[in-house]
Motif scaffolding. Sequence first.
Motif, PDB file in Angstrom:
ATOM      1  N   ALA A   1     -10.338   4.313  -5.769  1.00 33.34           N
ATOM      2  CA  ALA A   1     -10.806   5.703  -5.101  1.00 33.34           C
ATOM      3  C   ALA A   1      -9.415   6.078  -4.389  1.00 33.34           C
ATOM      4  O   ALA A   1      -9.477   7.534  -4.604  1.00 33.34           O
ATOM      5  N   GLU A   2      -8.808   5.257  -3.616  1.00 25.70           N
ATOM      6  CA  GLU A   2      -8.116   5.686  -2.477  1.00 25.70           C
ATOM      7  C   GLU A   2      -6.741   6.311  -3.619  1.00 25.70           C
ATOM      8  O   GLU A   2      -6.167   7.416  -3.316  1.00 25.70           O
TER       9      GLU A   2
ATOM     10  N   SER B   1     -12.796   9.760  -7.880  1.00 23.76           N
ATOM     11  CA  SER B   1     -12.602   9.007  -6.361  1.00 23.76           C
ATOM     12  C   SER B   1     -13.719   8.748  -5.839  1.00 23.76           C
ATOM     13  O   SER B   1     -14.065   7.706  -5.574  1.00 23.76           O
ATOM     14  N   GLU B   2     -14.732   9.744  -5.384  1.00 22.33           N
ATOM     15  CA  GLU B   2     -15.877   9.538  -5.064  1.00 22.33           C
ATOM     16  C   GLU B   2     -16.794   8.647  -5.737  1.00 22.33           C
ATOM     17  O   GLU B   2     -17.544   7.798  -5.184  1.00 22.33           O
TER      18      GLU B   2
ATOM     19  N   GLU C   1     -15.513   5.128  -5.284  1.00 24.71           N
ATOM     20  CA  GLU C   1     -15.667   4.578  -4.012  1.00 24.71           C
ATOM     21  C   GLU C   1     -17.011   4.065  -3.909  1.00 24.71           C
ATOM     22  O   GLU C   1     -17.659   3.150  -3.371  1.00 24.71           O
ATOM     23  N   GLN C   2     -18.198   4.907  -4.464  1.00 22.49           N
ATOM     24  CA  GLN C   2     -19.463   4.614  -4.405  1.00 22.49           C
ATOM     25  C   GLN C   2     -19.873   3.335  -5.133  1.00 22.49           C
ATOM     26  O   GLN C   2     -20.701   2.417  -4.616  1.00 22.49           O
ATOM     27  N   ASN C   3     -19.103   2.908  -6.233  1.00 20.91           N
ATOM     28  CA  ASN C   3     -19.107   1.643  -6.790  1.00 20.91           C
ATOM     29  C   ASN C   3     -18.179   0.600  -6.423  1.00 20.91           C
ATOM     30  O   ASN C   3     -17.982  -0.373  -7.131  1.00 20.91           O
ATOM     31  N   LYS C   4     -17.658   0.592  -5.139  1.00 20.36           N
ATOM     32  CA  LYS C   4     -16.916  -0.376  -4.560  1.00 20.36           C
ATOM     33  C   LYS C   4     -15.652  -0.658  -5.059  1.00 20.36           C
ATOM     34  O   LYS C   4     -14.844  -1.669  -5.014  1.00 20.36           O
ATOM     35  N   PHE C   5     -14.926   0.356  -5.652  1.00 19.75           N
ATOM     36  CA  PHE C   5     -13.646   0.226  -6.119  1.00 19.75           C
ATOM     37  C   PHE C   5     -12.725   0.994  -5.400  1.00 19.75           C
ATOM     38  O   PHE C   5     -12.041   2.104  -5.652  1.00 19.75           O
ATOM     39  N   SER C   6     -12.521   0.866  -4.031  1.00 22.97           N
ATOM     40  CA  SER C   6     -11.925   1.202  -3.106  1.00 22.97           C
ATOM     41  C   SER C   6     -10.449   1.674  -3.257  1.00 22.97           C
ATOM     42  O   SER C   6      -9.995   2.683  -2.795  1.00 22.97           O
ATOM     43  N   ALA C   7      -9.902   0.637  -3.725  1.00 24.30           N
ATOM     44  CA  ALA C   7      -8.259   0.855  -3.925  1.00 24.30           C
ATOM     45  C   ALA C   7      -8.048   1.753  -4.741  1.00 24.30           C
ATOM     46  O   ALA C   7      -7.257   2.804  -4.691  1.00 24.30           O
TER      47      ALA C   7
ATOM     48  N   LYS D   1       0.965  -1.163   0.052  1.00 31.04           N
ATOM     49  CA  LYS D   1       0.146  -0.017   0.021  1.00 31.04           C
ATOM     50  C   LYS D   1       0.801   1.289  -0.145  1.00 31.04           C
ATOM     51  O   LYS D   1       0.637   2.359  -0.719  1.00 31.04           O
TER      52      LYS D   1
END
Length: 81
Positions: A61-62, A49-50, A53-59, A17
């Motif tokens: 998005a970060e 990014s937002e 994140e809403q679509n569950k692609f957190s990595a 990370k």
Amino acid sequence: MSDTNTDAAVQPETLTKSEVASFCRHLGRSLKGITGNDSALAAHLMRESEYLEQNKFSAAAEMFATVSTTLDPNPPKRDAS
């Protein structure tokens, strides 16, 4: 007898990370100044990014958020309305 290789499969290279965050910061610094409006580019990347994140692609998005904050560490506050 099979002629396939019985050795362990080659493992793909993985990144920590911290390494990914470092890459994103370097990317952000590389993008600085190329558009003439770092704040607009940073805002666009933060919206992406937002969305991620809403679509569950957190990595992802970060990563977008890290590049965004590297471009503009003090983005304007969003209106809460």
